[in-house]
Write a protein that holds these residues in place. Structure first.
Motif, PDB file in Angstrom:
ATOM      1  N   LEU A  23       0.763  -1.216  -0.120  1.00 42.51           N
ATOM      2  CA  LEU A  23       0.134   0.102  -0.141  1.00 42.51           C
ATOM      3  C   LEU A  23       0.808   1.382   0.188  1.00 42.51           C
ATOM      4  CD1 LEU A  23      -2.797  -1.115   2.726  1.00 42.51           C
ATOM      5  CD2 LEU A  23      -2.833  -1.169   0.152  1.00 42.51           C
ATOM      6  N   ASP A  24       2.014   1.018  -0.243  1.00 40.63           N
ATOM      7  CA  ASP A  24       3.026   2.277  -0.311  1.00 40.63           C
ATOM      8  C   ASP A  24       3.109   2.964   0.948  1.00 40.63           C
ATOM      9  OD1 ASP A  24       3.415   1.768  -3.152  1.00 40.63           O
ATOM     10  OD2 ASP A  24       1.794   2.990  -3.654  1.00 40.63           O
ATOM     11  N   SER A  25       3.251   2.122   1.883  1.00 42.44           N
ATOM     12  CA  SER A  25       3.345   2.505   3.439  1.00 42.44           C
ATOM     13  C   SER A  25       4.830   2.320   3.943  1.00 42.44           C
ATOM     14  CB  SER A  25       2.268   2.003   4.339  1.00 42.44           C
ATOM     15  OG  SER A  25       1.082   2.483   3.961  1.00 42.44           O
ATOM     16  N   GLN A  26       5.305   2.925   4.628  1.00 47.05           N
ATOM     17  CA  GLN A  26       6.413   2.648   5.493  1.00 47.05           C
ATOM     18  C   GLN A  26       6.142   1.731   6.566  1.00 47.05           C
ATOM     19  OE1 GLN A  26       8.946   5.918   6.537  1.00 47.05           O
ATOM     20  NE2 GLN A  26      10.540   4.910   7.798  1.00 47.05           N
ATOM     21  N   VAL A  27       6.735   0.635   6.712  1.00 43.99           N
ATOM     22  CA  VAL A  27       6.195  -0.388   7.756  1.00 43.99           C
ATOM     23  C   VAL A  27       7.538  -0.718   8.556  1.00 43.99           C
ATOM     24  CG1 VAL A  27       5.080  -2.484   8.253  1.00 43.99           C
ATOM     25  CG2 VAL A  27       4.416  -1.009   6.154  1.00 43.99           C
ATOM     26  N   PHE A  28       7.423  -0.826   9.652  1.00 40.30           N
ATOM     27  CA  PHE A  28       8.527  -1.540  10.491  1.00 40.30           C
ATOM     28  C   PHE A  28       7.463  -2.299  11.760  1.00 40.30           C
ATOM     29  CE2 PHE A  28       7.396   2.668  12.900  1.00 40.30           C
ATOM     30  CZ  PHE A  28       7.621   2.210  14.248  1.00 40.30           C
ATOM     31  N   ILE A  29       8.357  -3.337  12.168  1.00 40.98           N
ATOM     32  CA  ILE A  29       7.900  -4.291  13.423  1.00 40.98           C
ATOM     33  C   ILE A  29       8.641  -3.991  14.594  1.00 40.98           C
ATOM     34  CG2 ILE A  29       7.639  -6.586  13.988  1.00 40.98           C
ATOM     35  CD1 ILE A  29       7.377  -7.450  11.055  1.00 40.98           C
ATOM     36  N   SER A  30       7.909  -3.763  15.752  1.00 39.82           N
ATOM     37  CA  SER A  30       8.723  -3.362  16.955  1.00 39.82           C
ATOM     38  C   SER A  30       7.766  -3.580  18.180  1.00 39.82           C
ATOM     39  CB  SER A  30       9.283  -1.888  17.033  1.00 39.82           C
ATOM     40  OG  SER A  30       9.871  -1.589  18.135  1.00 39.82           O
ATOM     41  N   ASN A  31       8.615  -3.903  19.102  1.00 37.14           N
ATOM     42  CA  ASN A  31       7.854  -3.886  20.510  1.00 37.14           C
ATOM     43  C   ASN A  31       8.283  -2.902  21.571  1.00 37.14           C
ATOM     44  OD1 ASN A  31      10.334  -4.921  21.251  1.00 37.14           O
ATOM     45  ND2 ASN A  31       9.882  -6.729  22.295  1.00 37.14           N
ATOM     46  N   SER A 130     -16.079   5.634   3.747  1.00 34.14           N
ATOM     47  CA  SER A 130     -17.344   6.537   3.025  1.00 34.14           C
ATOM     48  C   SER A 130     -17.180   7.084   1.669  1.00 34.14           C
ATOM     49  CB  SER A 130     -17.641   7.799   4.119  1.00 34.14           C
ATOM     50  OG  SER A 130     -16.457   8.535   3.752  1.00 34.14           O
ATOM     51  N   GLY A 131     -15.561   6.987   1.034  1.00 34.87           N
ATOM     52  CA  GLY A 131     -15.347   7.451  -0.210  1.00 34.87           C
ATOM     53  C   GLY A 131     -15.268   6.246  -1.034  1.00 34.87           C
ATOM     54  N   GLY A 132     -15.612   6.462  -2.479  1.00 33.92           N
ATOM     55  CA  GLY A 132     -15.769   5.523  -3.504  1.00 33.92           C
ATOM     56  C   GLY A 132     -16.691   4.533  -3.198  1.00 33.92           C
ATOM     57  N   ASN A 133     -17.046   3.640  -3.954  1.00 31.82           N
ATOM     58  CA  ASN A 133     -17.982   2.613  -4.179  1.00 31.82           C
ATOM     59  C   ASN A 133     -17.282   1.428  -3.744  1.00 31.82           C
ATOM     60  OD1 ASN A 133     -19.941   4.102  -5.512  1.00 31.82           O
ATOM     61  ND2 ASN A 133     -18.968   3.857  -7.567  1.00 31.82           N
ATOM     62  N   LEU A 134     -18.268   0.619  -2.626  1.00 33.61           N
ATOM     63  CA  LEU A 134     -17.620  -0.625  -2.229  1.00 33.61           C
ATOM     64  C   LEU A 134     -17.752  -1.812  -3.354  1.00 33.61           C
ATOM     65  CD1 LEU A 134     -19.338  -0.528   1.140  1.00 33.61           C
ATOM     66  CD2 LEU A 134     -16.745  -0.814   0.870  1.00 33.61           C
ATOM     67  N   PRO A 135     -16.836  -2.748  -3.322  1.00 37.06           N
ATOM     68  CA  PRO A 135     -16.931  -3.753  -4.297  1.00 37.06           C
ATOM     69  C   PRO A 135     -18.142  -4.712  -4.004  1.00 37.06           C
ATOM     70  CG  PRO A 135     -14.712  -3.647  -3.457  1.00 37.06           C
ATOM     71  CD  PRO A 135     -15.433  -2.866  -2.793  1.00 37.06           C
ATOM     72  N   GLY A 187      -7.874 -11.766  -0.322  1.00 35.60           N
ATOM     73  CA  GLY A 187      -7.962 -11.414  -1.896  1.00 35.60           C
ATOM     74  C   GLY A 187      -8.074  -9.725  -2.214  1.00 35.60           C
ATOM     75  N   PRO A 188      -8.928  -9.471  -3.343  1.00 30.85           N
ATOM     76  CA  PRO A 188      -8.974  -8.053  -3.723  1.00 30.85           C
ATOM     77  C   PRO A 188      -9.838  -7.247  -2.499  1.00 30.85           C
ATOM     78  CG  PRO A 188      -9.531  -9.566  -5.435  1.00 30.85           C
ATOM     79  CD  PRO A 188      -9.136 -10.296  -4.302  1.00 30.85           C
ATOM     80  N   PHE A 189     -10.725  -8.154  -2.035  1.00 30.81           N
ATOM     81  CA  PHE A 189     -11.584  -7.100  -1.029  1.00 30.81           C
ATOM     82  C   PHE A 189     -10.918  -6.839   0.227  1.00 30.81           C
ATOM     83  CE2 PHE A 189     -15.247  -6.729   1.977  1.00 30.81           C
ATOM     84  CZ  PHE A 189     -15.702  -5.331   1.721  1.00 30.81           C
ATOM     85  N   GLY A 190     -10.088  -7.898   0.399  1.00 30.34           N
ATOM     86  CA  GLY A 190      -9.059  -7.564   1.836  1.00 30.34           C
ATOM     87  C   GLY A 190      -8.315  -6.553   1.618  1.00 30.34           C
ATOM     88  N   VAL A 191      -7.483  -6.365   0.342  1.00 32.94           N
ATOM     89  CA  VAL A 191      -6.701  -5.188   0.004  1.00 32.94           C
ATOM     90  C   VAL A 191      -7.405  -3.968  -0.146  1.00 32.94           C
ATOM     91  CG1 VAL A 191      -5.233  -4.267  -1.808  1.00 32.94           C
ATOM     92  CG2 VAL A 191      -5.240  -6.924  -1.418  1.00 32.94           C
ATOM     93  N   TYR A 192      -8.782  -4.133  -0.436  1.00 38.37           N
ATOM     94  CA  TYR A 192      -9.487  -2.819  -0.750  1.00 38.37           C
ATOM     95  C   TYR A 192      -9.690  -2.201   0.956  1.00 38.37           C
ATOM     96  CZ  TYR A 192     -13.499   0.033  -1.104  1.00 38.37           C
ATOM     97  OH  TYR A 192     -14.549   1.377  -1.342  1.00 38.37           O
ATOM     98  N   LEU A 193     -10.177  -3.032   1.625  1.00 39.78           N
ATOM     99  CA  LEU A 193     -10.254  -2.897   3.014  1.00 39.78           C
ATOM    100  C   LEU A 193      -9.037  -2.163   3.776  1.00 39.78           C
ATOM    101  CD1 LEU A 193     -12.636  -5.492   4.067  1.00 39.78           C
ATOM    102  CD2 LEU A 193     -13.257  -3.183   3.728  1.00 39.78           C
ATOM    103  N   GLU A 199      -5.903   4.778   3.891  1.00 37.02           N
ATOM    104  CA  GLU A 199      -5.714   6.218   3.039  1.00 37.02           C
ATOM    105  C   GLU A 199      -6.687   7.229   4.194  1.00 37.02           C
ATOM    106  OE1 GLU A 199      -7.930   5.668  -0.538  1.00 37.02           O
ATOM    107  OE2 GLU A 199      -5.797   5.226  -1.314  1.00 37.02           O
ATOM    108  N   GLY A 200      -7.469   6.380   5.038  1.00 39.49           N
ATOM    109  CA  GLY A 200      -8.116   7.137   6.076  1.00 39.49           C
ATOM    110  C   GLY A 200      -7.160   7.747   7.197  1.00 39.49           C
ATOM    111  N   VAL A 201      -6.029   6.897   7.297  1.00 38.11           N
ATOM    112  CA  VAL A 201      -5.043   7.505   8.300  1.00 38.11           C
ATOM    113  C   VAL A 201      -4.307   8.564   7.640  1.00 38.11           C
ATOM    114  CG1 VAL A 201      -2.791   6.948   9.338  1.00 38.11           C
ATOM    115  CG2 VAL A 201      -4.827   5.074   9.403  1.00 38.11           C
TER     116      VAL A 201
END
Length: 206
Positions: A23-31, A130-135, A187-193, A199-201
């Motif tokens: 999703l083009d996010s910078q991701v890191f794993i940490s505790n 709220s934005g866009g059409n849900l699959p 699948g695609p719907f999981g990626v959509y969610l 994007e909301g973040v």
């Protein structure tokens, strides 16, 4: 945007990390709380037993950290269940208390765990959906033996029917969101969610 995946030793961290990176996010794993504080949002994954997970969160000093954060946090599978008040798994155990409800074992169904694809029925839309059409195809992948019961209807976003048991699939309250299913395996719907949540973040931090 930077997303911190909370590592408490119980989670499919790699698959979640890879899904978020797509999703083009910078991701890191940490505790480490200091490092996690640098993130714009958090993901709390989880696989395993509720009491073990709470002990690990407490041992890492992450219980208060999660409860007090004002940044967006997404709980996935066990990570979602930990956000509720209490669980009956193994022994009665207090959860993080973000959402109203109790985690209980399925009863009256032909097979436990609930494992496979189910259609997700939306009860309401949070801002990030709220934005866009849900699959039209809204199937997601579940693997769990316990589910959230006695929940608050105001916090329920979507549910799935499993042999007449209504399983909370998505819950949301303030900056917290939970998904009982695995969006990274849906699948695609999981990626959509996942993309909609991320994007909301972004909109909130811009």
């Amino acid at each position: 945007m930077k997303i911190g995946v909370i590592d408490y030793g119980m989670g499919n961290l790699f698959s979640v990390e890879q899904a978020l990176k797509h999703l083009d996010s910078q991701v890191f794993i940490s505790n480490d709380k200091a490092q996690l504080e640098t993130a714009d949002a958090f993901v709390l994954p989880g696989v395993g037993a509720f009491p073990d997970a709470m002990k690990r969160l407490e041992g890492a000093g992450l219980v208060r950290f999660i409860q007090n954060t004002r940044k967006p946090l997404l709980g996935i599978c066990l990570g979602m269940q930990l956000l509720f008040e209490e669980s009956d798994e193994v022994a009665a155990t207090k959860g993080l208390g973000i959402f109203k409800g109790r985690i209980q074992r399925f009863t009256g169904v032909s097979r436990i765990p609930h494992m496979g694809w189910n259609d997700l029925s939306l009860q309401q839309k949070p801002d990030w959906l709220s934005g866009g059409n849900l699959p039209e195809a809204r199937h997601v992948y579940f693997v769990h033996s316990f589910y959230a019961n006695n929940t608050d209807d105001k916090e329920l976003i979507a549910s799935a029917d499993y042999e007449d048991v209504q399983v909370p699939g998505i819950v949301a309250k303030a900056n917290f969101t939970g998904m009982q299913f695995h969006p990274e395996k849906s699948g695609p719907f999981g990626v959509y969610l996942l993309k909609a949540w991320a994007e909301g973040v972004k909109e909130n931090i811009c």
